[in-house]
Design a protein around this motif. Structure first.
Motif, PDB file in Angstrom:
ATOM      1  N   CYS A  36      -5.256   6.902  -6.243  1.00 28.90           N
ATOM      2  CA  CYS A  36      -4.106   6.787  -6.975  1.00 28.90           C
ATOM      3  C   CYS A  36      -4.078   7.851  -7.966  1.00 28.90           C
ATOM      4  O   CYS A  36      -3.029   8.484  -7.985  1.00 28.90           O
ATOM      5  CB  CYS A  36      -4.052   5.420  -7.937  1.00 28.90           C
ATOM      6  N   LEU A  39      -3.296  11.053  -5.537  1.00 32.14           N
ATOM      7  CA  LEU A  39      -1.929  11.059  -5.258  1.00 32.14           C
ATOM      8  C   LEU A  39      -0.863  11.177  -6.290  1.00 32.14           C
ATOM      9  O   LEU A  39       0.092  12.008  -6.094  1.00 32.14           O
ATOM     10  CB  LEU A  39      -1.529   9.426  -4.926  1.00 32.14           C
ATOM     11  N   ALA A  40      -0.999  10.603  -7.570  1.00 31.65           N
ATOM     12  CA  ALA A  40      -0.219  10.965  -8.754  1.00 31.65           C
ATOM     13  C   ALA A  40      -0.023  12.376  -9.095  1.00 31.65           C
ATOM     14  O   ALA A  40       0.872  12.992  -9.565  1.00 31.65           O
ATOM     15  CB  ALA A  40      -0.479  10.165 -10.000  1.00 31.65           C
ATOM     16  N   ASP A  45      -1.317  13.358   0.157  1.00 27.65           N
ATOM     17  CA  ASP A  45      -0.194  12.752   0.563  1.00 27.65           C
ATOM     18  C   ASP A  45      -0.276  11.460   0.771  1.00 27.65           C
ATOM     19  O   ASP A  45       0.431  10.251   0.881  1.00 27.65           O
ATOM     20  CB  ASP A  45       0.634  13.507   1.240  1.00 27.65           C
ATOM     21  N   LYS A  98      -0.147   5.525  -0.313  1.00 33.28           N
ATOM     22  CA  LYS A  98       0.683   6.593  -0.387  1.00 33.28           C
ATOM     23  C   LYS A  98       1.502   6.345  -1.742  1.00 33.28           C
ATOM     24  O   LYS A  98       1.618   5.207  -2.018  1.00 33.28           O
ATOM     25  CB  LYS A  98       1.625   6.481   0.981  1.00 33.28           C
ATOM     26  N   ARG A  99       2.069   7.218  -1.988  1.00 29.18           N
ATOM     27  CA  ARG A  99       3.201   7.341  -3.245  1.00 29.18           C
ATOM     28  C   ARG A  99       4.199   6.165  -2.541  1.00 29.18           C
ATOM     29  O   ARG A  99       4.661   6.312  -1.318  1.00 29.18           O
ATOM     30  CB  ARG A  99       3.592   8.487  -3.631  1.00 29.18           C
ATOM     31  N   ASP A 102       7.155   7.883  -0.744  1.00 28.74           N
ATOM     32  CA  ASP A 102       6.869   8.611   0.649  1.00 28.74           C
ATOM     33  C   ASP A 102       6.960   7.288   1.523  1.00 28.74           C
ATOM     34  O   ASP A 102       7.045   7.385   2.671  1.00 28.74           O
ATOM     35  CB  ASP A 102       5.625   9.489   0.506  1.00 28.74           C
TER      36      ASP A 102
END
Length: 193
Positions: A36, A39-40, A45, A98-99, A102
């Motif tokens: 996380c 990703l942040a 991605d 994933k975010r 996205d």
């Protein structure tokens, strides 16, 4: 073990951070938190995060038995008055992260949303199955504040749940006290016993 994640990345032709994380029973959750964070930060991605537990020999069972950590009847009664220890188990679990924006954009099936995460170390406690209630409360409050989370909206909590009369009440007390800092509503807890 240190190169296992790199071999998986090689096999699947994945790029970006690739690491093995060993923090005992919290390894999978720490891997998810690290994913996380990456990703942040935009380091990748998507991320695969998970864990594997294979008990290939008797050492863990012997050590846990000598320490009185294993359930005497082979049943784990986490958060239950019958709690008398845990039952070791093997397994593999992996999630693709994933975010959210996205995943929505790509039309992915979304099974859940991680709104916030945090890590801590309790420092000195009464033992390996006894987390620090003060450290747990502080971590939970920090996560709620940092990510703007109202505990009333939480639908799932992953707790350590040792299945012991020492550790489980500490975990419940920390959750209760951290929730009370944000809301006076009471929740109904359903256990799958």
């Amino acid at each position: 073990m240190s190169i296992l994640s790199a071999r998986i990345s090689y096999l699947l032709n994945l790029k970006g951070p690739s690491m093995a994380i060993e923090t005992a029973c919290s390894s999978s959750l720490v891997a998810i938190a690290e994913a996380c964070t990456n990703l942040a930060l935009g380091n990748n991605d998507l991320a695969l995060a998970g864990g594997v537990c294979v008990l290939a020999g008797p050492k863990l069972h012997i050590m846990c038995s000598k320490s009185g950590m294993l359930s005497k009847d082979g049943q784990c009664y986490t958060f239950d008055n019958r709690a008398n220890g845990f039952v070791p188990g093997e397994g593999v679990g992996v999630v693709l992260l994933k975010r959210l924006k996205d995943a929505v954009r790509d039309g992915d099936h979304i099974y859940g949303v991680i709104r916030g995460w945090g890590l801590n170390q309790d420092g000195k406690t009464n033992g390996i199955t006894a987390p620090s209630v003060i450290s747990q409360i502080q971590l939970e409050k920090d996560v709620y504040t940092r990510f703007g989370i109202n505990p009333e909206n939480i639908t799932l909590i992953e707790a350590h749940g040792t299945g012991t009369k020492l550790g489980d009440p500490i975990e419940v007390e920390a959750l209760t006290e951290s929730f009370r800092s944000f809301t006076q509503k009471r929740i109904t807890v359903l256990w799958d016993l």
